[in-house]
Design a protein around this motif. Structure first.
Motif, PDB file in Angstrom:
ATOM      1  N   ASP A   1      -7.880   7.312  -8.998  1.00  0.00           N
ATOM      2  CA  ASP A   1      -8.925   8.179  -8.457  1.00  0.00           C
ATOM      3  C   ASP A   1      -9.340   7.748  -7.049  1.00  0.00           C
ATOM      4  N   LYS A   2      -9.085   6.515  -6.686  1.00  0.00           N
ATOM      5  CA  LYS A   2      -9.491   5.986  -5.380  1.00  0.00           C
ATOM      6  C   LYS A   2      -8.390   6.105  -4.311  1.00  0.00           C
ATOM      7  N   ILE A   3      -7.130   5.865  -4.714  1.00  0.00           N
ATOM      8  CA  ILE A   3      -6.037   5.848  -3.727  1.00  0.00           C
ATOM      9  C   ILE A   3      -4.953   6.879  -3.988  1.00  0.00           C
ATOM     10  N   GLY A   4      -5.006   7.570  -5.112  1.00  0.00           N
ATOM     11  CA  GLY A   4      -4.008   8.581  -5.432  1.00  0.00           C
ATOM     12  C   GLY A   4      -3.155   8.186  -6.621  1.00  0.00           C
ATOM     13  N   ASP A   5      -2.491   9.182  -7.198  1.00  0.00           N
ATOM     14  CA  ASP A   5      -1.654   8.955  -8.377  1.00  0.00           C
ATOM     15  C   ASP A   5      -0.367   8.227  -8.026  1.00  0.00           C
ATOM     16  N   GLN A   6       0.048   7.354  -8.904  1.00  0.00           N
ATOM     17  CA  GLN A   6       1.326   6.648  -8.851  1.00  0.00           C
ATOM     18  C   GLN A   6       1.552   5.875  -7.555  1.00  0.00           C
ATOM     19  N   VAL A   7       0.505   5.363  -6.941  1.00  0.00           N
ATOM     20  CA  VAL A   7       0.655   4.546  -5.738  1.00  0.00           C
ATOM     21  C   VAL A   7       1.051   3.142  -6.169  1.00  0.00           C
ATOM     22  N   HIS A   8       2.111   2.621  -5.553  1.00  0.00           N
ATOM     23  CA  HIS A   8       2.546   1.276  -5.907  1.00  0.00           C
ATOM     24  C   HIS A   8       2.424   0.285  -4.746  1.00  0.00           C
ATOM     25  N   ALA A   9       2.205   0.802  -3.515  1.00  0.00           N
ATOM     26  CA  ALA A   9       2.100  -0.108  -2.365  1.00  0.00           C
ATOM     27  C   ALA A   9       1.140   0.461  -1.329  1.00  0.00           C
ATOM     28  N   LEU A  10       0.413  -0.443  -0.679  1.00  0.00           N
ATOM     29  CA  LEU A  10      -0.504  -0.084   0.396  1.00  0.00           C
ATOM     30  C   LEU A  10      -0.058  -0.826   1.659  1.00  0.00           C
ATOM     31  N   ASP A  11       0.055  -0.112   2.758  1.00  0.00           N
ATOM     32  CA  ASP A  11       0.339  -0.735   4.052  1.00  0.00           C
ATOM     33  C   ASP A  11      -0.939  -0.729   4.870  1.00  0.00           C
ATOM     34  N   GLY A  12      -1.167  -1.793   5.605  1.00  0.00           N
ATOM     35  CA  GLY A  12      -2.360  -1.865   6.438  1.00  0.00           C
ATOM     36  C   GLY A  12      -2.521  -3.232   7.050  1.00  0.00           C
ATOM     37  N   ARG A  13      -3.741  -3.546   7.439  1.00  0.00           N
ATOM     38  CA  ARG A  13      -4.060  -4.853   8.029  1.00  0.00           C
ATOM     39  C   ARG A  13      -5.028  -5.591   7.117  1.00  0.00           C
ATOM     40  N   ALA A  14      -4.738  -6.865   6.899  1.00  0.00           N
ATOM     41  CA  ALA A  14      -5.605  -7.686   6.063  1.00  0.00           C
ATOM     42  C   ALA A  14      -6.919  -7.935   6.794  1.00  0.00           C
ATOM     43  N   LEU A  15      -8.028  -7.575   6.160  1.00  0.00           N
ATOM     44  CA  LEU A  15      -9.349  -7.769   6.759  1.00  0.00           C
ATOM     45  C   LEU A  15     -10.064  -8.993   6.207  1.00  0.00           C
ATOM     46  N   SER A  16      -9.939  -9.206   4.905  1.00  0.00           N
ATOM     47  CA  SER A  16     -10.544 -10.395   4.308  1.00  0.00           C
ATOM     48  C   SER A  16      -9.793 -10.761   3.037  1.00  0.00           C
ATOM     49  N   ILE A  17      -9.747 -12.061   2.796  1.00  0.00           N
ATOM     50  CA  ILE A  17      -9.078 -12.576   1.609  1.00  0.00           C
ATOM     51  C   ILE A  17      -9.958 -13.667   1.026  1.00  0.00           C
ATOM     52  N   SER A  18     -10.184 -13.561  -0.275  1.00  0.00           N
ATOM     53  CA  SER A  18     -10.920 -14.612  -0.971  1.00  0.00           C
ATOM     54  C   SER A  18     -10.163 -14.939  -2.253  1.00  0.00           C
TER      55      SER A  18
END
Length: 138
Positions: free
Chosen positions: A50-67
């Motif tokens: 519901d947030k990113i779409g159906d059957q999404v297996h990968a996101l491309d982008g820039r890392a903003l924060s990691i914990s």
């Protein structure tokens, strides 16, 4: 005219050329601000539909924060299981570490880019010389 067109084609090819390769980062490491591809677990793909779409297996982008608990990226593209890609405009998505299967980094390859650019220049020069020698050819 042919020489100009071939030279312009060669220069355009060089300007549009760029080779990249991917490496896998450790589960808890990815430099901030760099291009990343985040592969989701199959459970996360279903949970986040519901947030990113159906059957999404990968996101491309820039890392903003990691914990230790989460990863936030500015998403530029999502890829579905059927390899259909949808462009995004840098929307922030925060994932729990349990939703992340793998993180890859995208790196520019100067040697491969130089090799391809050199090949494009040589091809353009050869085409331009061939066109110049064949003025009467039609």
């Amino acid at each position: 005219m042919h020489r100009f067109a071939c030279t312009l084609l060669g220069i355009s090819a060089v300007l549009l050329t760029g080779c990249y390769y991917r490496t896998t980062f450790g589960q808890n490491t990815a430099p901030l601000g760099v291009p990343v591809r985040v592969f989701l677990t199959s459970a996360a793909s279903q949970d986040l539909a519901d947030k990113i779409g159906d059957q999404v297996h990968a996101l491309d982008g820039r890392a903003l924060s990691i914990s230790a608990d989460s990863l936030t990226i500015a998403v530029s593209r999502v890829e579905r299981l059927d390899h259909l890609a949808v462009a995004w405009n840098g929307e922030r998505v925060t994932l729990s570490r349990m939703q992340v299967a793998q993180i890859e980094g995208r790196h520019f390859s100067a040697p491969m880019t130089a090799l391809i650019a050199g090949g494009a220049i040589v091809t353009a020069v050869l085409l331009a010389n061939g066109a110049a020698q064949c003025k009467g050819c039609r």
